[in-house]
Design a protein around this motif. Structure first.
Motif, short mmCIF file in Angstrom:
data_model
loop_
_atom_site.label_atom_id
_atom_site.label_comp_id
_atom_site.label_asym_id
_atom_site.label_seq_id
_atom_site.Cartn_x
_atom_site.Cartn_y
_atom_site.Cartn_z
N ALA A 175 0.84 -1.21 0.00
CA ALA A 175 0.00 0.00 0.00
C ALA A 175 0.86 1.25 0.00
CB ALA A 175 -0.92 -0.01 1.21
N ASN A 176 1.94 1.23 0.77
CA ASN A 176 2.87 2.37 0.75
C ASN A 176 3.48 2.55 -0.63
OD1 ASN A 176 3.50 3.85 3.40
ND2 ASN A 176 3.41 1.73 4.09
N GLY A 177 3.85 1.43 -1.26
CA GLY A 177 4.40 1.51 -2.60
C GLY A 177 3.43 2.10 -3.59
N ILE A 178 2.18 1.65 -3.54
CA ILE A 178 1.14 2.17 -4.43
C ILE A 178 0.96 3.67 -4.21
CG2 ILE A 178 -1.34 2.11 -4.91
CD1 ILE A 178 -1.23 -0.92 -4.29
N ASN A 179 0.96 4.06 -2.95
CA ASN A 179 0.81 5.48 -2.61
C ASN A 179 1.93 6.32 -3.21
OD1 ASN A 179 -0.73 7.48 -1.06
ND2 ASN A 179 1.09 7.63 0.20
N TYR A 180 3.16 5.81 -3.16
CA TYR A 180 4.29 6.54 -3.70
C TYR A 180 4.29 6.56 -5.23
CZ TYR A 180 6.84 7.77 0.51
OH TYR A 180 7.22 8.36 1.69
N PRO A 351 -5.14 3.01 -10.02
CA PRO A 351 -4.71 2.03 -11.04
C PRO A 351 -4.13 2.69 -12.28
CG PRO A 351 -7.12 2.09 -10.85
CD PRO A 351 -6.58 2.86 -9.71
N LEU A 352 -4.58 3.89 -12.62
CA LEU A 352 -4.01 4.60 -13.76
C LEU A 352 -2.54 4.92 -13.51
CD1 LEU A 352 -4.17 6.16 -16.45
CD2 LEU A 352 -4.94 8.16 -15.14
N ALA A 353 -2.22 5.39 -12.30
CA ALA A 353 -0.83 5.68 -11.96
C ALA A 353 0.02 4.42 -12.04
CB ALA A 353 -0.74 6.29 -10.56
N LYS A 362 1.35 -8.34 -10.54
CA LYS A 362 0.95 -8.90 -9.25
C LYS A 362 0.57 -7.82 -8.24
CE LYS A 362 3.53 -13.24 -9.52
NZ LYS A 362 4.57 -14.09 -8.88
N MET A 363 1.13 -6.63 -8.43
CA MET A 363 0.84 -5.56 -7.48
C MET A 363 -0.60 -5.07 -7.61
SD MET A 363 3.49 -5.37 -5.68
CE MET A 363 2.85 -4.04 -4.68
N TYR A 364 -1.24 -5.31 -8.76
CA TYR A 364 -2.63 -4.89 -8.92
C TYR A 364 -3.54 -5.66 -7.97
CZ TYR A 364 -1.38 -2.23 -13.10
OH TYR A 364 -0.84 -1.31 -13.97
N LEU A 365 -3.14 -6.86 -7.57
CA LEU A 365 -3.93 -7.63 -6.62
C LEU A 365 -4.00 -6.93 -5.26
CD1 LEU A 365 -2.55 -11.22 -7.44
CD2 LEU A 365 -4.64 -10.13 -8.30
N ARG A 366 -3.00 -6.11 -4.98
CA ARG A 366 -2.97 -5.38 -3.71
C ARG A 366 -3.97 -4.23 -3.68
NH1 ARG A 366 -0.62 -8.47 0.17
NH2 ARG A 366 1.46 -9.20 -0.45
N LEU A 367 -4.58 -3.92 -4.79
CA LEU A 367 -5.62 -2.89 -4.80
C LEU A 367 -6.84 -3.31 -3.97
CD1 LEU A 367 -5.48 -1.72 -8.53
CD2 LEU A 367 -4.81 -0.40 -6.52
N VAL A 368 -6.96 -4.62 -3.72
CA VAL A 368 -8.08 -5.13 -2.91
C VAL A 368 -7.97 -4.62 -1.48
CG1 VAL A 368 -9.22 -7.20 -2.03
CG2 VAL A 368 -8.33 -7.16 -4.38
N THR A 369 -6.75 -4.61 -0.94
CA THR A 369 -6.55 -4.17 0.45
C THR A 369 -6.14 -2.70 0.56
OG1 THR A 369 -4.30 -5.06 0.31
CG2 THR A 369 -5.99 -6.46 1.32
N PHE A 370 -5.86 -2.07 -0.58
CA PHE A 370 -5.43 -0.67 -0.54
C PHE A 370 -6.48 0.26 0.10
CE2 PHE A 370 -4.78 3.54 -2.58
CZ PHE A 370 -3.53 3.82 -2.06
N PRO A 371 -7.80 0.04 -0.12
CA PRO A 371 -8.79 0.92 0.54
C PRO A 371 -8.70 0.90 2.06
CG PRO A 371 -9.82 -0.27 -1.27
CD PRO A 371 -8.44 -0.86 -1.09
N ILE A 372 -8.31 -0.25 2.65
CA ILE A 372 -8.16 -0.31 4.11
C ILE A 372 -7.06 0.65 4.55
CG2 ILE A 372 -7.60 -1.82 6.06
CD1 ILE A 372 -8.59 -4.17 4.38
N PHE A 373 -5.96 0.63 3.82
CA PHE A 373 -4.85 1.53 4.11
C PHE A 373 -5.29 2.98 3.95
CE2 PHE A 373 -1.12 3.98 2.73
CZ PHE A 373 -0.19 3.65 3.70
N SER A 374 -6.05 3.27 2.90
CA SER A 374 -6.50 4.64 2.64
C SER A 374 -7.43 5.14 3.73
CB SER A 374 -7.20 4.71 1.27
OG SER A 374 -6.32 4.33 0.24
#
Length: 412
Positions: A175-180, A351-353, A362-374
């Motif tokens: 989630a931190n990686g996606i955020n960055y 997801p656009l970023a 494989k990192m797109y699968l982490r979008l499932v838990t990313f809302p919890i982090f947000s």
């Protein structure tokens, strides 16, 4: 009355959100940075370290293999209030300076940098620029070449691309990686493309020595990077973002460690907003400089998160109550042709970023838990608001020992 106040607040958030959407469009395409000059600039490479014996060695090995003339840079490790073997490890690398600082009353990276710069100005050798990293980082070997290029092109403050060293370790580090990835692509890059000021990220930073001597460091808040950024912007010095100069930062792998880190960031952000937001906004209006107005809006993000989350929570709670809702949503008032596309695009930005950054699938699968982090930013931001006067530095323990080839290999 409360309904009108909520609509006004929603209108403000809608305008600010629309502004960010507008900016992000200018990040869809980018030009690669070019290296056209031979290496001539000399660098003092500072590494901030507090009890980093487990990871500092990997960074030093990395830095000593930089694709840049060895005679043009020296490495200084700030062993700040260390109680472990960090300094001993640093002394084991030839040509690397172990600079030990002990001051239990002034803890934190900002104080450590200020102390180190005073020592550096008295050093027998003087340098054209100062580069700063954290001990848990890894750095692309061409980083100094890009900094040399930017300095020769007239830039005085440069921020490299902050990538993630360990996005595969846990759902939190992912989630931190996606955020960055999101911030690098859709926040930093469009500001660079539009000639606005970029924002320092705490590591992977380069400063012209002359500028540091003129200004002094003077940034000792919990977010010393943001504080120094605003001081630069107020002086009409706009930090530049170098998309191709990569730094790999270790992210926390547990939710607790990440929450502590983000709490420190938000406490510091509120402090900077309280001291710098209105003066920077007023200066931008008087001088008719959009870069300063944009910087003030960026500082406002701490309050934007706080109030935005609160208003959203009130609206959700109102929807759950029996009977007709008591409050109107801005999306019911704004024209559908405007509100619906913006709302959809705001959800699609993450997801656009990732798509634009060519993130491994494989990192797109982490979008499932990313809302919890947000969503977890909400209680963190609320707590930070009520504890914003806290200036106690909370250290994030780093243990992930990786080498540069391992990190870059996983991103292919």
């Amino acid at each position: 009355m409360w309904n009108h106040l909520l609509l006004i607040a929603q209108g403000l958030f809608f305008v600010l959100g629309t502004y960010q959407v507008f900016l992000s469009v200018f990040a869809w395409k980018r030009k690669r940075e070019k290296i056209e000059h031979e290496p001539t600039k000399s660098f003092a490479v500072l590494v901030a370290a507090h009890n980093e014996e487990k990871v500092v060695g990997a960074l030093l090995e990395n830095l000593l293999k930089m694709d840049y003339p060895r005679e043009l840079f020296d490495v200084f490790v700030i062993c700040d209030n260390c109680t472990d073997g960090t300094a001993d490890i640093v002394r084991g690398y030839p040509g690397v300076y172990a600079c030990e600082r002990v001051n239990p009353n002034e803890r934190g990276k900002g104080y450590a940098i200020e102390w180190m710069l005073r020592k550096l100005w008295k050093h027998p050798r003087q340098y054209d620029a100062v580069v700063m990293f954290d001990a848990d980082n890894l750095v692309a070997t061409d980083f100094l070449k890009y900094m040399n290029e930017d300095l020769l092109n007239g830039h005085r403050v440069v921020q490299g691309y902050l990538d993630t060293k360990n996005p595969h370790d846990s759902w939190v580090s992912a989630a931190n990686g996606i955020n960055y990835w999101f911030c690098n692509r859709l926040w930093q890059l469009p500001r660079y493309n539009l000639g606005l000021a970029n924002f320092l990220g705490g590591t992977g930073m380069c400063f012209e020595t002359k500028l540091l001597k003129e200004m002094g460091w003077g940034a000792t808040s919990l977010v010393e990077d943001l504080e120094f950024t605003i001081r630069c912007i107020q002086r009409n010095i706009y930090p530049k973002f170098n998309f191709d100069a990569r730094v790999y930062d270790e992210k926390p792998i547990t939710f607790r460690a990440s929450s502590r880190q983000r709490l420190r960031w938000m406490q510091g952000h509120f402090h900077v907003a309280r001291h710098y937001m209105l003066p920077t906004l007023w200066q931008g209006i008087k001088e008719r400089k959009w870069a300063k107005i944009d910087a003030a809006l960026y500082i406002f993000n701490a309050y934007y998160f706080l109030l935005g989350f609160t208003v959203t929570g009130v609206l959700w709670f109102d929807q759950l109550l029996p009977g007709d809702p008591n409050f109107d949503s801005i999306y019911a008032v704004a024209p559908a042709w405007l509100s619906i596309p913006i709302a959809l695009y705001m959800y699609a930005q993450t997801p656009l970023a990732m798509l634009l950054e060519k993130v491994p699938w494989k990192m797109y699968l982490r979008l499932v838990t990313f809302p919890i982090f947000s969503i977890s930013w909400w209680p963190i931001t609320v707590y930070a608001f009520f504890t914003q006067n806290n200036k106690t530095w909370s250290h994030t323990e780093h243990t992930r020992v990786l080498r540069l080839d391992e990190v870059q290999g996983k991103q292919m």
